[in-house]
Design a protein around this motif. Sequence first.
Motif, mmCIF file in Angstrom:
data_model
loop_
_atom_site.group_PDB
_atom_site.id
_atom_site.type_symbol
_atom_site.label_atom_id
_atom_site.label_comp_id
_atom_site.label_asym_id
_atom_site.label_seq_id
_atom_site.Cartn_x
_atom_site.Cartn_y
_atom_site.Cartn_z
ATOM 1 N N PHE A 38 52.292 31.517 -9.784
ATOM 2 C CA PHE A 38 50.981 32.120 -10.004
ATOM 3 C C PHE A 38 50.411 32.716 -8.719
ATOM 4 C CE2 PHE A 38 51.300 29.651 -13.800
ATOM 5 C CZ PHE A 38 50.444 30.234 -14.725
ATOM 6 N N SER A 39 49.767 33.866 -8.862
ATOM 7 C CA SER A 39 49.005 34.477 -7.776
ATOM 8 C C SER A 39 47.545 34.044 -7.922
ATOM 9 C CB SER A 39 49.110 36.001 -7.878
ATOM 10 O OG SER A 39 48.546 36.443 -9.113
ATOM 11 N N ARG A 40 46.670 34.595 -7.097
ATOM 12 C CA ARG A 40 45.243 34.393 -7.327
ATOM 13 C C ARG A 40 44.846 35.137 -8.602
ATOM 14 N NH1 ARG A 40 45.388 35.745 -1.892
ATOM 15 N NH2 ARG A 40 44.843 34.089 -0.427
ATOM 16 N N GLY A 41 43.858 34.610 -9.293
ATOM 17 C CA GLY A 41 43.388 35.305 -10.487
ATOM 18 C C GLY A 41 42.977 34.344 -11.580
ATOM 19 N N GLU A 42 42.563 34.912 -12.698
ATOM 20 C CA GLU A 42 42.160 34.135 -13.869
ATOM 21 C C GLU A 42 43.191 34.353 -14.969
ATOM 22 O OE1 GLU A 42 38.174 35.134 -14.956
ATOM 23 O OE2 GLU A 42 37.345 34.585 -12.994
ATOM 24 N N PHE A 43 43.737 33.262 -15.461
ATOM 25 C CA PHE A 43 44.823 33.316 -16.432
ATOM 26 C C PHE A 43 44.359 32.615 -17.710
ATOM 27 C CE2 PHE A 43 46.390 33.458 -12.161
ATOM 28 C CZ PHE A 43 47.406 34.402 -12.168
ATOM 29 N N LYS A 44 44.012 33.412 -18.699
ATOM 30 C CA LYS A 44 43.485 32.873 -19.954
ATOM 31 C C LYS A 44 44.618 32.560 -20.928
ATOM 32 C CE LYS A 44 39.233 35.651 -19.556
ATOM 33 N NZ LYS A 44 38.319 34.529 -19.264
ATOM 34 N N ASN A 45 44.275 31.789 -21.951
ATOM 35 C CA ASN A 45 45.210 31.464 -23.040
ATOM 36 C C ASN A 45 46.504 30.844 -22.519
ATOM 37 O OD1 ASN A 45 43.415 32.565 -24.975
ATOM 38 N ND2 ASN A 45 44.180 34.625 -24.534
ATOM 39 N N ARG A 46 46.350 29.792 -21.736
ATOM 40 C CA ARG A 46 47.488 29.076 -21.167
ATOM 41 C C ARG A 46 47.550 27.659 -21.735
ATOM 42 N NH1 ARG A 46 51.155 32.301 -18.341
ATOM 43 N NH2 ARG A 46 49.991 34.214 -17.968
ATOM 44 N N ALA A 47 48.761 27.113 -21.777
ATOM 45 C CA ALA A 47 48.977 25.731 -22.226
ATOM 46 C C ALA A 47 48.215 25.452 -23.520
ATOM 47 C CB ALA A 47 48.560 24.749 -21.131
ATOM 48 N N MET A 48 48.432 26.313 -24.503
ATOM 49 C CA MET A 48 47.713 26.203 -25.769
ATOM 50 C C MET A 48 48.403 25.210 -26.710
ATOM 51 S SD MET A 48 46.924 30.284 -26.254
ATOM 52 C CE MET A 48 45.912 30.080 -27.723
ATOM 53 N N ILE A 49 47.578 24.540 -27.510
ATOM 54 C CA ILE A 49 48.084 23.541 -28.456
ATOM 55 C C ILE A 49 47.388 23.714 -29.800
ATOM 56 C CG2 ILE A 49 48.307 21.070 -28.975
ATOM 57 C CD1 ILE A 49 47.977 20.546 -25.951
ATOM 58 N N VAL A 50 48.155 23.659 -30.865
ATOM 59 C CA VAL A 50 47.603 23.503 -32.211
ATOM 60 C C VAL A 50 48.252 22.252 -32.794
ATOM 61 C CG1 VAL A 50 47.394 24.443 -34.531
ATOM 62 C CG2 VAL A 50 47.207 25.971 -32.558
ATOM 63 N N ALA A 51 47.436 21.260 -33.075
ATOM 64 C CA ALA A 51 47.942 19.984 -33.581
ATOM 65 C C ALA A 51 47.364 19.716 -34.963
ATOM 66 C CB ALA A 51 47.565 18.853 -32.629
ATOM 67 N N LYS A 52 48.241 19.349 -35.882
ATOM 68 C CA LYS A 52 47.813 18.973 -37.222
ATOM 69 C C LYS A 52 48.341 17.575 -37.520
ATOM 70 C CE LYS A 52 47.841 23.768 -38.878
ATOM 71 N NZ LYS A 52 48.392 24.732 -39.862
ATOM 72 N N LYS A 53 47.512 16.808 -38.232
ATOM 73 C CA LYS A 53 47.907 15.437 -38.543
ATOM 74 C C LYS A 53 47.735 15.166 -40.028
ATOM 75 C CE LYS A 53 47.042 10.591 -37.389
ATOM 76 N NZ LYS A 53 46.070 9.628 -36.828
ATOM 77 N N SER A 54 48.765 14.585 -40.630
ATOM 78 C CA SER A 54 48.721 14.172 -42.026
ATOM 79 C C SER A 54 49.198 12.730 -42.092
ATOM 80 C CB SER A 54 49.616 15.074 -42.880
ATOM 81 O OG SER A 54 49.626 14.645 -44.224
ATOM 82 N N LYS A 55 48.286 11.831 -42.416
ATOM 83 C CA LYS A 55 48.548 10.394 -42.348
ATOM 84 C C LYS A 55 48.992 10.047 -40.922
ATOM 85 C CE LYS A 55 49.471 9.763 -47.264
ATOM 86 N NZ LYS A 55 50.407 9.270 -48.300
ATOM 87 N N ASP A 56 50.232 9.596 -40.738
ATOM 88 C CA ASP A 56 50.683 9.226 -39.393
ATOM 89 C C ASP A 56 51.609 10.267 -38.770
ATOM 90 O OD1 ASP A 56 49.296 6.803 -39.422
ATOM 91 O OD2 ASP A 56 50.939 5.791 -40.470
#
Length: 253
Positions: A38-56
């Motif tokens: 990485f250089s200097r700057g603003e880095f959006k939309n990084r290390a994104m997660i979508v988690a869904k849970k059904s029972k266990d």
Amino acid sequence: MGKKIYKLIFLLIVMDFFIKKIFEGNVDGDVHNQFNKFSRGEFKNRAMIVAKKSKDKFNLSTTAEYARGLVRALADKLGGGKTDVKGVVVSTRDLTGELDFQDKKQFMGVKQYIIDREMSGEEILDLCDKLSGSFVGLSFSVGDSELKIKPKAPKSAKPSTKGDQPKVDFCKLKTFNKDVAEGLLFDIPLDFKKVEINHEFIIDEIVISDELKEEAGGDFSKIKDLALRKGKIVRRIVIDEGEEEVREKDFEA
């Protein structure tokens, strides 16, 4: 700080994912390797997660930053047992003689080493340790946990210019393993139906110590690789389509 120091710390806290390490103040070599391009700057939309849970059961989808951590988490669970492993190791280096691969593709200096063989968890962990500067994208199953990672190189680290959000599907894990879910979702209760997490990396400064300059001896590639990035992580969380929660953490890695 040199690679040897980072590696020593890394071996102590191997099971945590890198964002969790930052927020808990446990910066190590794994965290450093996430930011050394990485250089200097603003880095959006990084290390994104979508988690869904059904029972266990957890269905966890992430962007590419979590690939190595997910591979390590399942390899640790596999231990001395063996499983069929498919995927790629991506590097700009020639890994011939260092890596047991079945095929190789190359484009613009980037080499993709194809893995398609049976491996133990210990072998996978050893591969991750030995090739800490390479991208490791391996798909395999351990018990009731199934990990799928896209067999290709992730996009390079560039400052954000557009507001478009990438698809959160580079890594997919189906599991009943609560420990893995807690590693990714460390600051929220696990009684949710759906969680969306997005990070912004703000790099304000590249820290190059006199010790590093002396060690590198004018090797700018080495300086870039070992220099520390200093800035802030902005973590945005939406639980069950509720209001967005924002948490911030300063870091140097």
